[in-house]
Design an enzyme around this catalytic site. Structure first.
Site, PDB file in Angstrom:
ATOM      1  N   ARG A   1      44.231  56.483  39.455  1.00  0.00           N
ATOM      2  CA  ARG A   1      45.429  56.251  38.870  1.00  0.00           C
ATOM      3  C   ARG A   1      45.854  54.695  39.246  1.00  0.00           C
ATOM      4  O   ARG A   1      46.112  54.010  38.306  1.00  0.00           O
ATOM      5  CB  ARG A   1      46.351  57.239  39.407  1.00  0.00           C
ATOM      6  CG  ARG A   1      47.823  57.022  38.791  1.00  0.00           C
ATOM      7  CD  ARG A   1      48.908  57.939  39.497  1.00  0.00           C
ATOM      8  NE  ARG A   1      48.115  59.234  39.620  1.00  0.00           N
ATOM      9  CZ  ARG A   1      48.121  60.081  38.180  1.00  0.00           C
ATOM     10  NH1 ARG A   1      48.557  59.428  37.174  1.00  0.00           N
ATOM     11  NH2 ARG A   1      47.488  61.030  38.407  1.00  0.00           N
ATOM     12  N   THR A   2      45.809  54.142  40.471  1.00  0.00           N
ATOM     13  CA  THR A   2      46.357  53.026  40.701  1.00  0.00           C
ATOM     14  C   THR A   2      45.271  51.938  40.075  1.00  0.00           C
ATOM     15  O   THR A   2      45.599  50.901  39.566  1.00  0.00           O
ATOM     16  CB  THR A   2      46.182  52.760  42.226  1.00  0.00           C
ATOM     17  OG1 THR A   2      47.181  53.770  42.634  1.00  0.00           O
ATOM     18  CG2 THR A   2      46.785  51.185  42.626  1.00  0.00           C
TER      19      THR A   2
ATOM     20  N   LYS B   1      26.838  47.030  53.142  1.00  0.00           N
ATOM     21  CA  LYS B   1      25.988  45.998  54.111  1.00  0.00           C
ATOM     22  C   LYS B   1      26.674  45.256  55.410  1.00  0.00           C
ATOM     23  O   LYS B   1      26.186  44.654  56.136  1.00  0.00           O
ATOM     24  CB  LYS B   1      25.366  44.962  53.229  1.00  0.00           C
ATOM     25  CG  LYS B   1      24.651  45.684  52.226  1.00  0.00           C
ATOM     26  CD  LYS B   1      24.125  44.601  50.950  1.00  0.00           C
ATOM     27  CE  LYS B   1      23.123  45.224  49.909  1.00  0.00           C
ATOM     28  NZ  LYS B   1      23.007  44.399  48.866  1.00  0.00           N
TER      29      LYS B   1
ATOM     30  N   HIS C   1      52.000  50.587  49.873  1.00  0.00           N
ATOM     31  CA  HIS C   1      51.466  50.561  48.398  1.00  0.00           C
ATOM     32  C   HIS C   1      52.573  49.858  47.681  1.00  0.00           C
ATOM     33  O   HIS C   1      53.236  50.537  46.871  1.00  0.00           O
ATOM     34  CB  HIS C   1      51.398  52.065  48.274  1.00  0.00           C
ATOM     35  CG  HIS C   1      50.791  52.254  47.226  1.00  0.00           C
ATOM     36  ND1 HIS C   1      50.313  51.294  46.148  1.00  0.00           N
ATOM     37  CD2 HIS C   1      50.461  53.485  46.174  1.00  0.00           C
ATOM     38  CE1 HIS C   1      49.723  52.043  45.151  1.00  0.00           C
ATOM     39  NE2 HIS C   1      49.979  52.946  45.046  1.00  0.00           N
TER      40      HIS C   1
ATOM     41  N   ARG D   1      42.517  47.973  47.280  1.00  0.00           N
ATOM     42  CA  ARG D   1      42.792  49.335  48.125  1.00  0.00           C
ATOM     43  C   ARG D   1      41.851  49.329  49.292  1.00  0.00           C
ATOM     44  O   ARG D   1      40.622  49.312  48.758  1.00  0.00           O
ATOM     45  CB  ARG D   1      42.778  50.514  47.182  1.00  0.00           C
ATOM     46  CG  ARG D   1      42.569  51.710  47.833  1.00  0.00           C
ATOM     47  CD  ARG D   1      43.337  53.042  47.305  1.00  0.00           C
ATOM     48  NE  ARG D   1      44.692  52.711  46.749  1.00  0.00           N
ATOM     49  CZ  ARG D   1      45.368  53.703  46.500  1.00  0.00           C
ATOM     50  NH1 ARG D   1      45.197  55.026  46.584  1.00  0.00           N
ATOM     51  NH2 ARG D   1      46.596  53.362  45.908  1.00  0.00           N
TER      52      ARG D   1
END
Lengths: 306, 306, 306
Positions: free
Chosen positions: B51-52, B80, B129, B101
């Protein structure tokens, strides 16, 4: 139709042309911002590699083109058993050019044989990674002004590091190149490079174990990552991974105009304290990688500046 | 160069400006459809969030820009061992702005310290957020016409729900805000919010366990998901997850102009029968989230309407 | 607002219109290269399918639009328990049209009921895959010049192969279509297709086990993959998968103008030696799939050629 599978697919003249184009793109990116309008790049990454994939995507977007593709084999038809040959034949209907990373050596070459569009090898196993080599050459050329008369230190995993092997192959074509190989005994460059590339071209080189000893000689220090996945056991990895860490103490031995390069990602082989040193060129190198790929895409698609 | 790491990075004035811009974008999207032509957004999602991520991508595409990035850590260089600091330094050469995120709190902040481009925190662990908060503010402002003189009900997981914490922080800066906290004992808001935010701002609030009792008082009911991953054991999750389900029966207690908000995705904390109620504003909220992000991208990139 | 959930959602007239549009796009792609400028396609792939996803993405990019989405359920909100109904309601704010692949039968249909934008079923479990059917029809129409008066051989997994079932459904609407079903006993077409589709339309068909016997009769040979994931045990798969391999020896029995189609990806059911045969049309089919999807997107978005 041209592909780029091996760093040696381009002659010295062609390579120089690409580097000139890349340098012109860096100077005047606006001139190139629509040259690939309506063109599509397919990024076919059977093995994850954010850096390389995003560099290609940025390059194509900078040229006004667009991008489609996949970022791991899980989300590809390979999971259903499709051959690379079939995939590229279909992708040839979807895109104008493709960049392929594959865990198996030779997969991009096989793809190029069946492709209707130019294929760029974006890394095939431990084999080759020609756009990294072009990036390395562009970085040296842009920042040192030449690709000849240089002493290049290569440090770290010289046995498995494909970027190092490709860079050696590419640089021996220029006059008066000298190498200093700095690695633990276990990770020395393979015999075939020593014999077929260095000796055949009468290249002067030496192999040492201690980085500090040779620092003052170097025009370029090319650091490489000691990749965990290349080792057979964890103990070897742990014993070796920290032996060739570049830090500010070691940088004191270097010339004021020496450049530090690294293909990235680094883990800890270059201490973050070195990042502030003006000789640290590895982030600039990543930036130049976009220009190198822009030039490459233009050349393979045969598009001209507007 | 500005970043958006915490919802509080923007002053009230800056927030109001962003909300006005977002509302203008909603009114006349065509005016903004090319303002980011040639700009690239990097979506760096170390943790999946469709969604974001898609909201950011839609926002950038609506502005005429383009998008590159990754949608999970598996397909990134993080696998890595690369640091967030190194990643953002490289991405700074690939894109003009980044939305990150990350499962670890503070990762986007660390990125912003090393970045050459604006960084937007698209959610860092249970921490913050901020674009959800901007979305929530925009939804309230657009649909109620004000951000002051409001009684806000917060229902569900108030202990772990970062959107709730951020919303409280953002709203206490406006006059005459009153909160009603509706949650099980186990999921009450943390002490630091109670002491450092509510008490310090002399905010009137009450805490209750039964939703129906307080429904008639509310201008806004902000529902939250009881996230399975926040619980230490499955039994607690099962026992608590259904206790605060909003249905048409409970909606009968609400004012005719009360709004139901939810950051989405919902599982079953709002019964689907409520979707048809005109007071259900959570899908409108998702739509407004795109406009909030468009305004944010424009502000951070300092682009003006054409 | 129209959706495409089942291949039968379009009438014969509508299907013919789509095929004509697709053929015009193939003739003059430049005429269509900006018709979807500013429009966004969401590719919602809850199950990986590179070929189908990239075909949709290429189609939208060819029309001048842009693309956002996800390529597997792992990186979607589905992992958090969100319903398809909620997802499509949110996506309706992010994009102008959506293509959905889902492992559960009926998921795209459910999505269409709650969507604010046209939904295209890009494959739902073993159920339906209507854009493959449109692609198949386009290939036959483009290369044979008609969709009537044809003898169609269907070979391989006729029990589980949804593309075969959809193709049968679509072709029985045209005059004088005859089928030859070639499969092992265990993988014959299901009874409901035999009774409800073939018998109800008074379609002439026969079922055989040996491919060579019927090759001379066929106008089209539609090969299908024997999918490992459709079998309950590995032994059955191994025993059956190689029985119906098409090779140059078998191609000698075919008419000079017979076409070989395959929805791809193939594993080994068509020997690569057949690829060079001019009757091998499966890569052309993949190419035409892009045009079919371009026409479909245009029709569902109700955009006209510039």
């Amino acid at each position: 139709m041209r592909h780029l599978i091996s760093p040696m697919d381009f002659s010295v003249e062609e390579t120089n042309h690409l580097l000139q184009l890349a340098e012109d793109i860096e100077k005047d990116p606006a001139k190139y911002s629509h040259v690939c309008a309506g063109k599509k790049l397919a990024t076919l990454f059977y093995e994850p590699s954010t850096r390389t994939r995003l560099s290609f995507e940025a390059a194509m977007l900078n040229l006004g083109g667009s991008v489609l593709g996949f970022s791991s084999a899980d989300s590809s038809s390979a999971a259903k058993g499709e051959s690379v040959a079939d995939t590229i034949r279909v992708i040839s209907s979807y895109a104008d050019i493709a960049a392929m990373r594959h865990p198996k050596e030779g997969a991009p070459y096989v793809a190029s044989l069946h492709s209707g569009i130019p294929v760029i090898n974006a890394g095939d196993g431990g084999h080759q990674h020609p756009t990294q080599t072009l990036t390395d050459l562009l970085t040296i050329h842009s920042l040192k002004g030449r690709l000849h008369d240089l002493t290049i230190g290569l440090c770290g995993d010289l046995k498995f590091g494909r970027t190092v092997h490709s860079l050696i192959n590419a640089l021996v074509r220029y006059p008066n190149i000298r190498f200093v190989m700095i690695s633990p005994e276990e990770l020395r460059i393979p015999t075939y490079i020593r014999k077929e590339v260095l000796d055949d071209h009468n290249i002067v080189y030496k192999e040492v174990e201690v980085l500090e000893d040779v620092m003052p000689e170097l025009d370029i220090l090319y650091m490489t990552r000691v990749q965990r996945e290349r080792f057979f056991n964890e103990e070897d990895y742990i014993r070796l991974k920290d032996r060739y860490i570049l830090d500010t103490a070691k940088m004191k031995y270097a010339r004021p105009d020496m450049l530090v390069l690294h293909p990235l990602p680094r883990v800890n082989e270059i201490s973050v304290e070195v990042d502030k040193d003006p000789r640290a060129a590895y982030f600039k190198q990543a930036q130049l990688g976009v220009y190198a790929r822009m030039a490459l895409i233009m050349i393979l698609l045969e598009v001209e500046p507007c």
